[in-house]
Scaffold this active site. Sequence first.
Site, PDB file in Angstrom:
ATOM      1  N   CYS A  51      58.316  47.668  14.944  1.00 51.04           N
ATOM      2  CA  CYS A  51      59.172  48.511  14.117  1.00 51.04           C
ATOM      3  C   CYS A  51      58.727  48.634  12.659  1.00 51.04           C
ATOM      4  O   CYS A  51      58.961  49.658  12.019  1.00 51.04           O
ATOM      5  CB  CYS A  51      60.614  47.992  14.132  1.00 51.04           C
ATOM      6  SG  CYS A  51      61.236  47.550  15.775  1.00 51.04           S
ATOM      7  N   CYS A  54      56.798  51.754  10.901  1.00 45.60           N
ATOM      8  CA  CYS A  54      57.489  52.991  10.525  1.00 45.60           C
ATOM      9  C   CYS A  54      58.698  52.750   9.620  1.00 45.60           C
ATOM     10  O   CYS A  54      59.043  53.600   8.806  1.00 45.60           O
ATOM     11  CB  CYS A  54      57.945  53.740  11.775  1.00 45.60           C
ATOM     12  SG  CYS A  54      56.612  54.511  12.714  1.00 45.60           S
ATOM     13  N   HIS A  55      59.357  51.599   9.793  1.00 49.45           N
ATOM     14  CA  HIS A  55      60.616  51.376   9.073  1.00 49.45           C
ATOM     15  C   HIS A  55      60.483  50.381   7.928  1.00 49.45           C
ATOM     16  O   HIS A  55      61.449  50.196   7.172  1.00 49.45           O
ATOM     17  CB  HIS A  55      61.691  50.887  10.047  1.00 49.45           C
ATOM     18  CG  HIS A  55      61.997  51.861  11.144  1.00 49.45           C
ATOM     19  ND1 HIS A  55      62.749  52.997  10.944  1.00 49.45           N
ATOM     20  CD2 HIS A  55      61.612  51.887  12.453  1.00 49.45           C
ATOM     21  CE1 HIS A  55      62.836  53.671  12.088  1.00 49.45           C
ATOM     22  NE2 HIS A  55      62.149  53.024  13.012  1.00 49.45           N
ATOM     23  N   MET A  92      60.431  58.438  17.452  1.00 49.67           N
ATOM     24  CA  MET A  92      60.878  57.119  17.859  1.00 49.67           C
ATOM     25  C   MET A  92      60.573  56.916  19.342  1.00 49.67           C
ATOM     26  O   MET A  92      61.025  57.676  20.192  1.00 49.67           O
ATOM     27  CB  MET A  92      62.385  56.987  17.608  1.00 49.67           C
ATOM     28  CG  MET A  92      63.017  55.741  18.209  1.00 49.67           C
ATOM     29  SD  MET A  92      62.456  54.223  17.412  1.00 49.67           S
ATOM     30  CE  MET A  92      63.042  53.012  18.605  1.00 49.67           C
ATOM     31  N   HIS A 335      50.248  58.631   4.543  1.00 50.60           N
ATOM     32  CA  HIS A 335      50.072  57.892   5.797  1.00 50.60           C
ATOM     33  C   HIS A 335      48.627  58.034   6.270  1.00 50.60           C
ATOM     34  O   HIS A 335      47.722  57.479   5.682  1.00 50.60           O
ATOM     35  CB  HIS A 335      51.074  58.398   6.829  1.00 50.60           C
ATOM     36  CG  HIS A 335      51.204  57.521   8.024  1.00 50.60           C
ATOM     37  ND1 HIS A 335      51.631  56.216   7.937  1.00 50.60           N
ATOM     38  CD2 HIS A 335      50.953  57.749   9.336  1.00 50.60           C
ATOM     39  CE1 HIS A 335      51.644  55.681   9.150  1.00 50.60           C
ATOM     40  NE2 HIS A 335      51.234  56.586  10.013  1.00 50.60           N
ATOM     41  N   HIS A 376      51.019  64.187  11.229  1.00 47.46           N
ATOM     42  CA  HIS A 376      50.370  62.923  11.589  1.00 47.46           C
ATOM     43  C   HIS A 376      48.956  63.256  12.054  1.00 47.46           C
ATOM     44  O   HIS A 376      48.691  63.389  13.248  1.00 47.46           O
ATOM     45  CB  HIS A 376      51.151  62.201  12.686  1.00 47.46           C
ATOM     46  CG  HIS A 376      50.685  60.795  12.924  1.00 47.46           C
ATOM     47  ND1 HIS A 376      49.526  60.515  13.618  1.00 47.46           N
ATOM     48  CD2 HIS A 376      51.212  59.600  12.560  1.00 47.46           C
ATOM     49  CE1 HIS A 376      49.359  59.202  13.680  1.00 47.46           C
ATOM     50  NE2 HIS A 376      50.373  58.622  13.045  1.00 47.46           N
TER      51      HIS A 376
END
Length: 546
Positions: A51, A54-55, A92, A335, A376
């Site tokens: 996780c 991304c978070h 997700m 990113h 992305h």
Amino acid sequence: MNEPRRLRRISTGIAALALAATLALAQAQAERPTMTAEEFAEATQVYFDRCAGCHGALRGGATGPNLYPDRLAEKGAPYLQAVMFGGLPGGMPGWGMQGVMSMEEIEVMARFLLNEPPAPAQISLEQILDTWVVHVAPEDRPSEPQHDLDWEDFFGVILRDMGQVAIVDGGTKELVSLVETGYAIHILRSSASGRYFTSIGRDGKASLIDLWMDPPQVVAEVKPCYDARSIESSKYHGFEDRYAIVGCYWPALAVVLDGLTLEPLKMIGTAGYERGAGGYVEEARVAAIVASHFYPEWIVNIKEAGQTWFVDYSRMDQPGQPLAVTMLDTDLYLHDGGWAQNRYFIVAANQLNKLIAIDAQERTVAAVIEAGTIPHPGRGANWVHPEYGPVWATGNLGSQEMTVTAVDPEGHPEHAWNVVARVQVPFTGNLFLKTHPNSPWVIYDHVMSPSPVGAATLCAIDKVTFEVGSCWEVPGARDVHARMVHIEFNRAGTEFWVSAWGRMDTPSFIAVYDAVTLEEVHRIEGDWVRTPTGKFNAHNTARDVY
């Protein structure tokens, strides 16, 4: 002297507010779901592995939203469990539907997310040195390849959840070597010479793989951080293979290493102030890194700070000399990204739906481009269009669009930095696209699509007409609960390989296609083919062919 009545009232009011806040906090904490120490420790590790990328390690959000307990409490544990099981269209993953997490594990993770996040540990140079191992010293390594295989056409195949990298011969498609690396390898990068693969795991472990040895093996390793995603070697003339740099997600730092031994040489803290006159950012993580072709430096994206740093390694071997870092304000949540014409480093500010083109020669922002929803690019895709000249493309996680941008301000100024095509694809959820000068197609995946059909589907897009020439569901992918992910061409550009990213307990496959006809010509299978994801051709990766 008596206190004035007004001040007494204010003081009493502040005390009452403080007491009310304390009682509210105690009540909120009392209402947090209970967890055993073992459950909390296991969930913490799962969060870091699955996780945090991304978070955020502190749950502050970046590519994904923040996961603060107060916000999640409004949604409730059943909602969190449903999302973790089935996923969401914006990217997700459906961890339960994919067989990665059981319902019991999902229930524990839901309780974990409703509790306050633990404070992740920092790291010291001494701790990093304790992890540093040289298995084969540089002077003991061969001076020429010890096998007769075409090592420049080797593929490094990440077996993500197995903690391994497979070295596969691009000609015979046979397994050459299976090497133990870090867990959840994010990328492989080739050294400037192409002889070495450097890998970085989401567990922060870096490995140096020598392709000349028989069989290829890890010759050095080190763990400079707890969570990482980027690694790159030095490639400027005169510095080939001399240094490497690891970009950490946690702690917030970059670490410069010796390129041939991975000895940690220098730690660079990246926590600081957001671009412009912004606030302090503790979790300013390092995302994409590339090695400049113009100067002895790395171009390093500081994700949450919205900055791009130019890190000069030319004086690393001169004791007492400064490590020069030039900071360029770019934009937030930088990113993935890659080269266009080996001059412009184009990177996605994915939560702003933008692409930032950085001129590596001038060290400036050349352009800001509107992409689709959550671009992305991986490293993107380059080709020369008959009308627009050199172009570069990205996929988008959250929209059904491939965005194509003209990138030649000198030869085609009338088109430069304009979006020349927004190609509609059948599904959201793209992570990677790739092409090769010898193929007429850009190959496009939909790996994060919430639809099992979408996740198993590839598309080929014509590089001249920008039309979707063909889309196909890969036979057998859904049978092994796999998503088709990450395209890589062989050195000649006659074939491309795509991984069937399946479950740990079930072998899957790598599909090999003809780069012109799109026919499947081979399928790499075996008990070792478990959770394959990224594949990196030694020649193409060393020379930035994508």
